[in-house]
Design a protein around this motif. Structure first.
Motif, PDB file in Angstrom:
ATOM      1  N   THR A  30       8.270   1.607   2.611  1.00 63.05           N
ATOM      2  CA  THR A  30       8.969   0.574   3.543  1.00 63.05           C
ATOM      3  C   THR A  30       8.464   0.903   4.840  1.00 63.05           C
ATOM      4  O   THR A  30       8.736   1.728   5.580  1.00 63.05           O
ATOM      5  N   PRO A  31       8.107  -0.194   5.440  1.00 59.17           N
ATOM      6  CA  PRO A  31       7.718  -0.070   6.966  1.00 59.17           C
ATOM      7  C   PRO A  31       9.111   0.386   7.817  1.00 59.17           C
ATOM      8  O   PRO A  31      10.064  -0.003   7.358  1.00 59.17           O
ATOM      9  N   PRO A  32       8.652   1.223   9.125  1.00 60.37           N
ATOM     10  CA  PRO A  32       9.881   1.274  10.009  1.00 60.37           C
ATOM     11  C   PRO A  32      10.680   0.129  10.430  1.00 60.37           C
ATOM     12  O   PRO A  32      10.112  -0.978  10.523  1.00 60.37           O
ATOM     13  N   VAL A  33      11.760   0.439  10.407  1.00 57.92           N
ATOM     14  CA  VAL A  33      12.724  -0.695  11.190  1.00 57.92           C
ATOM     15  C   VAL A  33      12.412  -1.186  12.333  1.00 57.92           C
ATOM     16  O   VAL A  33      12.421  -2.251  12.635  1.00 57.92           O
ATOM     17  N   ASP A  34      11.994  -0.294  13.157  1.00 59.29           N
ATOM     18  CA  ASP A  34      11.631  -0.765  14.476  1.00 59.29           C
ATOM     19  C   ASP A  34      10.316  -1.538  14.705  1.00 59.29           C
ATOM     20  O   ASP A  34       9.267  -1.333  13.944  1.00 59.29           O
ATOM     21  N   ALA A  35      10.536  -2.794  15.275  1.00 62.36           N
ATOM     22  CA  ALA A  35       9.500  -3.719  15.357  1.00 62.36           C
ATOM     23  C   ALA A  35       8.243  -3.350  16.072  1.00 62.36           C
ATOM     24  O   ALA A  35       7.242  -3.603  15.758  1.00 62.36           O
ATOM     25  N   ALA A  36       8.665  -2.443  17.351  1.00 62.78           N
ATOM     26  CA  ALA A  36       7.391  -2.066  17.857  1.00 62.78           C
ATOM     27  C   ALA A  36       6.656  -0.924  17.297  1.00 62.78           C
ATOM     28  O   ALA A  36       5.479  -1.170  17.319  1.00 62.78           O
ATOM     29  N   ALA A  37       7.366  -0.140  16.442  1.00 64.98           N
ATOM     30  CA  ALA A  37       6.579   0.854  15.687  1.00 64.98           C
ATOM     31  C   ALA A  37       5.736   0.135  14.530  1.00 64.98           C
ATOM     32  O   ALA A  37       4.667   0.682  14.378  1.00 64.98           O
ATOM     33  N   ARG A  38       6.471  -1.024  13.991  1.00 62.60           N
ATOM     34  CA  ARG A  38       5.534  -1.583  12.733  1.00 62.60           C
ATOM     35  C   ARG A  38       4.339  -2.335  13.465  1.00 62.60           C
ATOM     36  O   ARG A  38       3.331  -2.264  12.857  1.00 62.60           O
ATOM     37  N   ALA A  39       4.789  -2.974  14.891  1.00 68.47           N
ATOM     38  CA  ALA A  39       3.297  -3.511  15.303  1.00 68.47           C
ATOM     39  C   ALA A  39       2.383  -2.582  15.611  1.00 68.47           C
ATOM     40  O   ALA A  39       1.094  -2.797  15.397  1.00 68.47           O
ATOM     41  N   ALA A  40       2.827  -1.402  16.118  1.00 68.13           N
ATOM     42  CA  ALA A  40       1.844  -0.204  16.633  1.00 68.13           C
ATOM     43  C   ALA A  40       1.303   0.291  15.368  1.00 68.13           C
ATOM     44  O   ALA A  40      -0.288   0.389  15.208  1.00 68.13           O
ATOM     45  N   MET A  41       1.773   0.355  14.033  1.00 73.39           N
ATOM     46  CA  MET A  41       1.245   0.716  12.780  1.00 73.39           C
ATOM     47  C   MET A  41       0.189  -0.386  12.396  1.00 73.39           C
ATOM     48  O   MET A  41      -0.887   0.161  11.849  1.00 73.39           O
ATOM     49  N   ALA A  42       0.298  -1.550  12.648  1.00 74.12           N
ATOM     50  CA  ALA A  42      -0.592  -2.521  12.173  1.00 74.12           C
ATOM     51  C   ALA A  42      -1.895  -2.500  12.726  1.00 74.12           C
ATOM     52  O   ALA A  42      -2.995  -3.019  12.189  1.00 74.12           O
ATOM     53  N   THR A  43      -2.072  -1.708  13.846  1.00 76.77           N
ATOM     54  CA  THR A  43      -3.437  -1.308  14.374  1.00 76.77           C
ATOM     55  C   THR A  43      -4.391  -0.801  13.537  1.00 76.77           C
ATOM     56  O   THR A  43      -5.620  -1.017  13.719  1.00 76.77           O
ATOM     57  N   TYR A  44      -3.738   0.054  12.873  1.00 76.85           N
ATOM     58  CA  TYR A  44      -4.559   1.133  11.959  1.00 76.85           C
ATOM     59  C   TYR A  44      -4.253   0.996  10.769  1.00 76.85           C
ATOM     60  O   TYR A  44      -5.372   1.332  10.060  1.00 76.85           O
ATOM     61  N   TRP A  45      -2.911   0.814  10.393  1.00 79.42           N
ATOM     62  CA  TRP A  45      -2.737   1.069   8.849  1.00 79.42           C
ATOM     63  C   TRP A  45      -2.654  -0.607   7.937  1.00 79.42           C
ATOM     64  O   TRP A  45      -2.174  -1.423   8.697  1.00 79.42           O
ATOM     65  N   GLN A  46      -3.046  -0.433   6.945  1.00 80.35           N
ATOM     66  CA  GLN A  46      -2.705  -1.325   6.129  1.00 80.35           C
ATOM     67  C   GLN A  46      -1.439  -1.072   5.257  1.00 80.35           C
ATOM     68  O   GLN A  46      -1.360   0.197   4.863  1.00 80.35           O
ATOM     69  N   THR A  47      -0.553  -1.772   5.254  1.00 78.07           N
ATOM     70  CA  THR A  47       0.786  -1.467   4.463  1.00 78.07           C
ATOM     71  C   THR A  47       0.806  -2.230   3.013  1.00 78.07           C
ATOM     72  O   THR A  47       0.313  -3.409   2.809  1.00 78.07           O
ATOM     73  N   GLY A  48       1.289  -1.521   2.281  1.00 73.84           N
ATOM     74  CA  GLY A  48       1.530  -2.235   0.767  1.00 73.84           C
ATOM     75  C   GLY A  48       2.615  -1.484  -0.008  1.00 73.84           C
ATOM     76  O   GLY A  48       3.146  -0.454   0.212  1.00 73.84           O
ATOM     77  N   ARG A  49       2.568  -1.874  -1.411  1.00 74.60           N
ATOM     78  CA  ARG A  49       3.612  -1.298  -2.161  1.00 74.60           C
ATOM     79  C   ARG A  49       2.796  -0.682  -3.589  1.00 74.60           C
ATOM     80  O   ARG A  49       1.858  -1.671  -4.148  1.00 74.60           O
ATOM     81  N   ASP A  50       3.145   0.237  -4.101  1.00 70.72           N
ATOM     82  CA  ASP A  50       2.660   0.604  -5.308  1.00 70.72           C
ATOM     83  C   ASP A  50       3.666   0.227  -6.373  1.00 70.72           C
ATOM     84  O   ASP A  50       4.480   0.375  -6.790  1.00 70.72           O
ATOM     85  N   ILE A  51       3.022  -1.083  -7.182  1.00 71.52           N
ATOM     86  CA  ILE A  51       3.776  -2.082  -7.918  1.00 71.52           C
ATOM     87  C   ILE A  51       4.414  -1.000  -9.150  1.00 71.52           C
ATOM     88  O   ILE A  51       5.813  -1.625  -9.483  1.00 71.52           O
ATOM     89  N   ASP A  52       3.640  -0.224  -9.815  1.00 75.21           N
ATOM     90  CA  ASP A  52       4.035   0.267 -11.009  1.00 75.21           C
ATOM     91  C   ASP A  52       4.643   1.672 -10.828  1.00 75.21           C
ATOM     92  O   ASP A  52       5.144   2.513 -11.847  1.00 75.21           O
ATOM     93  N   GLY A  53       4.704   2.030  -9.484  1.00 75.49           N
ATOM     94  CA  GLY A  53       5.207   3.254  -9.065  1.00 75.49           C
ATOM     95  C   GLY A  53       4.546   4.553  -9.544  1.00 75.49           C
ATOM     96  O   GLY A  53       5.137   5.616  -9.888  1.00 75.49           O
ATOM     97  N   LYS A  54       3.118   4.231  -9.974  1.00 76.93           N
ATOM     98  CA  LYS A  54       2.468   5.473 -10.335  1.00 76.93           C
ATOM     99  C   LYS A  54       2.116   6.663  -9.443  1.00 76.93           C
ATOM    100  O   LYS A  54       1.532   7.722  -9.766  1.00 76.93           O
TER     101      LYS A  54
END
Length: 190
Positions: A121-145
């Motif tokens: 789950t991305p951080p709640v803070d909008a500024a932190a989420r925006a800063a992360m987007a510069t370097y990180w791709q965000t996603g979810r492990d669908i099957d929980g493997k």
């Protein structure tokens, strides 16, 4: 026949054998140390993944924030550093993610050979989420493997270093040393 001739020949052969021994001694010592189980500089900072896992073979599906599937095998050979966030990613979690992104930047001209993937789950803070987007791709492990590698401690991050063919190389549990991660990445990213 001169008696000095065999002595001179014997002395020359002895010198030749001593010179050969000088060159062979380090190789013999290295072989003995290797057989004894000691190899300098081969210990990584992460924990090896045993048994070895290949995310392509396992059909490990990660859905990105934009809805697309994450391609473990990219169009060019690039490794993936997967950040697995524990619950409530906040200050400490963000500091660790920043250290991981800095480690990627420290690869200099090789930094494009490493992709950063954040699962959680991305951080709640909008500024932190925006800063992360510069370097990180965000996603979810669908099957929980990958849940076995995800930390249960709030505000913490674990990491997996994955080869360009989808093989997981090593696991970095929460509290890992970012400098040690960088040393490991420099060993495998060439």
């Amino acid at each position: 026949m001169n008696t000095a001739e065999p002595n001179r020949t014997r002395k020359s052969r002895t010198h030749l054998l001593l010179i050969a021994l000088v060159f062979l001694a380090p190789m013999i010592a290295a072989g003995v140390l290797t057989l004894a189980g000691w190899q300098p500089g081969t210990k990584g900072n992460g924990q090896p993944i045993v048994p070895q896992r290949n995310f392509l073979d396992e059909h490990l599906r990660v859905v990105l924030a934009d809805g697309g599937d994450y391609a473990w095998r990219d169009s060019e050979p690039r490794m993936t550093l997967v950040a697995l966030a524990g619950p409530d990613c906040a200050t400490q979690c963000l500091a660790t993610l920043t250290a991981m992104a800095k480690a990627r930047v420290m690869l200099n001209h090789k930094q494009d050979r490493l992709r950063l993937l954040y699962l959680g789950t991305p951080p709640v803070d909008a500024a932190a989420r925006a800063a992360m987007a510069t370097y990180w791709q965000t996603g979810r492990d669908i099957d929980g493997k990958l849940d076995g590698y995800r930390p249960a401690t709030p505000d913490s991050v674990g990491a997996l270093l994955v080869e360009s063919n989808g093989t997981a190389l090593s696991f970095y549990p929460p509290g890992f040393d970012a400098a040690g991660l960088l040393r490991d990445m420099r060993k495998v990213i060439k």
